[in-house]
Design a protein around this motif. Sequence first.
Motif, short mmCIF file in Angstrom:
data_model
loop_
_atom_site.label_atom_id
_atom_site.label_comp_id
_atom_site.label_asym_id
_atom_site.label_seq_id
_atom_site.Cartn_x
_atom_site.Cartn_y
_atom_site.Cartn_z
N TYR A 84 0.73 -1.11 0.02
CA TYR A 84 0.16 0.05 -0.11
C TYR A 84 0.87 1.34 0.12
CZ TYR A 84 -3.76 -3.13 1.75
OH TYR A 84 -4.62 -4.33 1.78
N ARG A 85 0.45 2.36 -0.68
CA ARG A 85 1.11 3.61 -0.38
C ARG A 85 0.03 4.56 0.57
NH1 ARG A 85 2.78 8.08 -3.76
NH2 ARG A 85 3.26 9.65 -2.25
N VAL A 86 0.77 4.73 1.61
CA VAL A 86 0.16 5.53 2.97
C VAL A 86 0.54 6.91 3.09
CG1 VAL A 86 -0.21 3.18 3.93
CG2 VAL A 86 1.78 4.58 4.47
N GLN A 87 -0.05 7.59 3.50
CA GLN A 87 0.27 8.99 4.10
C GLN A 87 0.63 8.91 5.69
OE1 GLN A 87 0.84 11.33 1.89
NE2 GLN A 87 0.01 10.20 0.41
N GLU A 88 -0.20 8.30 6.41
CA GLU A 88 0.09 8.12 7.95
C GLU A 88 0.16 6.57 8.31
OE1 GLU A 88 0.72 10.72 9.51
OE2 GLU A 88 0.26 12.25 8.15
N ILE A 89 0.47 6.41 9.49
CA ILE A 89 0.64 5.07 10.08
C ILE A 89 -0.87 4.33 10.00
CG2 ILE A 89 1.03 3.48 11.99
CD1 ILE A 89 3.60 4.58 10.82
N ASP A 90 -1.72 5.19 10.49
CA ASP A 90 -3.15 4.53 10.60
C ASP A 90 -4.14 4.74 9.10
OD1 ASP A 90 -2.49 4.04 13.14
OD2 ASP A 90 -3.35 5.80 13.97
N ASP A 91 -3.52 5.08 8.11
CA ASP A 91 -3.90 5.47 6.94
C ASP A 91 -4.27 4.16 6.50
OD1 ASP A 91 -4.96 6.56 4.53
OD2 ASP A 91 -3.00 6.94 3.77
N LYS A 92 -5.59 3.78 5.59
CA LYS A 92 -5.97 2.58 5.24
C LYS A 92 -4.96 2.42 3.76
CE LYS A 92 -9.59 -0.11 3.14
NZ LYS A 92 -10.92 0.10 2.63
N GLY A 93 -4.59 3.49 3.12
CA GLY A 93 -3.75 3.44 2.12
C GLY A 93 -4.21 3.36 0.82
N GLU A 94 -3.38 3.33 -0.07
CA GLU A 94 -3.92 3.03 -1.49
C GLU A 94 -3.32 1.64 -1.90
OE1 GLU A 94 -2.66 4.76 -6.22
OE2 GLU A 94 -2.22 5.60 -4.18
N LEU A 95 -4.08 0.75 -2.34
CA LEU A 95 -3.48 -0.67 -2.89
C LEU A 95 -2.67 -0.43 -4.04
CD1 LEU A 95 -3.52 -3.55 -2.45
CD2 LEU A 95 -5.72 -3.75 -3.88
N LEU A 96 -1.46 -1.01 -3.99
CA LEU A 96 -0.67 -1.15 -5.23
C LEU A 96 -0.41 -2.37 -5.83
CD1 LEU A 96 2.20 1.30 -3.95
CD2 LEU A 96 0.38 1.96 -5.13
N GLY A 97 -0.61 -3.63 -4.89
CA GLY A 97 -0.61 -4.74 -5.71
C GLY A 97 -0.43 -5.62 -4.68
N THR A 98 -0.59 -7.07 -4.92
CA THR A 98 -0.37 -8.24 -4.07
C THR A 98 0.56 -9.12 -4.67
OG1 THR A 98 -2.56 -8.02 -3.36
CG2 THR A 98 -1.48 -10.39 -2.96
N TYR A 99 1.59 -9.64 -3.73
CA TYR A 99 2.74 -10.26 -4.30
C TYR A 99 3.06 -11.68 -3.51
CZ TYR A 99 3.54 -5.69 -6.10
OH TYR A 99 3.46 -4.36 -6.77
N GLN A 100 3.64 -12.68 -4.43
CA GLN A 100 3.98 -13.83 -3.74
C GLN A 100 4.90 -13.91 -2.58
OE1 GLN A 100 2.28 -16.45 -4.88
NE2 GLN A 100 3.07 -17.75 -2.95
N GLY A 101 5.96 -13.12 -2.76
CA GLY A 101 6.78 -12.70 -1.44
C GLY A 101 7.45 -11.21 -1.58
N ARG A 102 8.18 -11.26 -0.39
CA ARG A 102 8.55 -9.50 -0.28
C ARG A 102 9.36 -9.21 -1.39
NH1 ARG A 102 9.76 -8.46 6.06
NH2 ARG A 102 10.83 -6.73 4.90
#
Length: 244
Positions: free
Chosen positions: A208-226
Amino acid sequence: MSADRQYAVASILFDYVKSPSLRHLRDPHSVQKVSREIVKALDGASSVWKKWEGQREEVAQAAAPCWIPIEDLQAFLNTLPGPPLTKTDVEQRLRAIWEEPHTNYPKDKLKDGCVAVYQTEKVHGTEMRAIIGALQEHIEREEERLRHEQEQSYRRWREEERVKLEQRFHSGADCGWTQIEKSEAFYCRRNGRAFRIAQGKDQRWTLYRVQEIDDKGELLGTYQGRGDANKALKKIAYAPEPER
């Protein structure tokens, strides 16, 4: 391999795997011991160490890591069956043992403790083989203590590094992935932008892209591994900001 030699090795292995403890079977000291027994069984009479058979060899192997004074060890070994041993005989046999595969020289950091135990037991009149046993137990305890201290030191270092990263994140500086106040998710900054990554029940990582720690954020993608998420982040973090 002759049938006799194969039988000798098989007998050693059968005795070894009788242990009900997986920890014992996997213990490096136990593996080294059974390895030495196998090598000894295979070498047999072909050994170049002609003075070192039976009890002498067993004592030398046990005494090798224990920091026992050479003269005292020589005197004891000469009470066992076999030709007279010189100081050089003992020194070089120990050196050969230390240089065997999976065997190390005695640890310098254990020397003072071993010498203290040895001198105390010698004053009390403890016989040499019993002193060697006491030294082996002392070394096992000390090595366990040192391992524990190293683990504790490593944990402290990890926590100190986590706190440093957390502070960098809060300051707005770029930083690698870190848990904020030990959160389940990880946070990082790249190119001044904040991101969060979390692992779901399916073991996949969502970025996710976030602005603050508690921000739900903007989903950027889902991945198999880090690792996959990090590869994507290298491009995402430096891509032009979308027009709003």
